[in-house]
Design an enzyme around this catalytic site. Structure first.
Site, PDB file in Angstrom:
ATOM      1  N   CYS A  33       6.232  11.404  -4.749  1.00 51.96           N
ATOM      2  CA  CYS A  33       5.204  10.451  -4.307  1.00 51.96           C
ATOM      3  C   CYS A  33       4.290  11.045  -3.238  1.00 51.96           C
ATOM      4  O   CYS A  33       3.249  10.474  -2.940  1.00 51.96           O
ATOM      5  CB  CYS A  33       5.842   9.167  -3.793  1.00 51.96           C
ATOM      6  SG  CYS A  33       6.843   9.399  -2.322  1.00 51.96           S
ATOM      7  N   CYS A 102      10.184   4.327   0.348  1.00 49.51           N
ATOM      8  CA  CYS A 102       9.639   4.533   1.697  1.00 49.51           C
ATOM      9  C   CYS A 102      10.680   4.177   2.753  1.00 49.51           C
ATOM     10  O   CYS A 102      10.799   4.858   3.775  1.00 49.51           O
ATOM     11  CB  CYS A 102       8.384   3.700   1.902  1.00 49.51           C
ATOM     12  SG  CYS A 102       7.012   4.176   0.834  1.00 49.51           S
TER      13      CYS A 102
END
Length: 146
Positions: A33, A102
């Site tokens: 990502c 995240c």
């Protein structure tokens, strides 16, 4: 899609920056990502007295870094090591499934900074901190989707 808390920590992140004479620095990233988190800690008497972060990534990566620093500031090292990605998600009132990674990075960045702190003091961090890794979906049990 994003909670008010996520938007607040993205728009007004807390503890942004570097600590020049940090006692520990943890950097983790996810090549898939592109998010990279770097957390700096200052420690006195086993208490994290200051913490800063620099994150290259999406809004959720910035928000999770910000809230994670808030959650460990003023805490004993052993308490900071108990920070989980689930606690980060809860503190932000949730994250979309595609952004769970995240919160995993935030947890790992804190652990990496603590591991660096121990290494700098000549102590093997592995028995205390465990293995440090970033979510790459090969071993991530959070069901990351990138």
């Amino acid at each position: 899609m994003y909670s008010e808390k996520v938007m607040d920590h993205f728009a007004s992140p807390r503890n942004v920056g570097e600590i020049a004479d940090a006692d520990g620095i943890g950097e983790v990233g996810n090549a898939v990502c592109g998010d990279i988190m770097k957390i700096y800690i200052k420690v006195e008497d086993e208490v994290i007295t200051d913490v800063k972060f620099k994150t290259f990534g999406c809004g959720a990566a910035i928000a999770t870094s910000s809230i994670a620093t808030e959650m460990i500031k003023g805490k004993k090292i052993e308490e900071a090591l108990k920070l989980t990605n689930k606690a980060v998600i809860e503190a932000l009132d949730g994250l979309p499934p595609a952004k769970i990674h995240c919160s995993v990075l935030a947890e790992e960045a804190v652990k990496a900074a603590v591991a660096d702190y121990y290494r700098n003091r000549g102590i093997d961090p592995t028995p205390i901190v465990g293995d440090i890794h970033s979510c790459n979906c090969d071993h991530c049990d959070m069901g990351c989707s990138h």
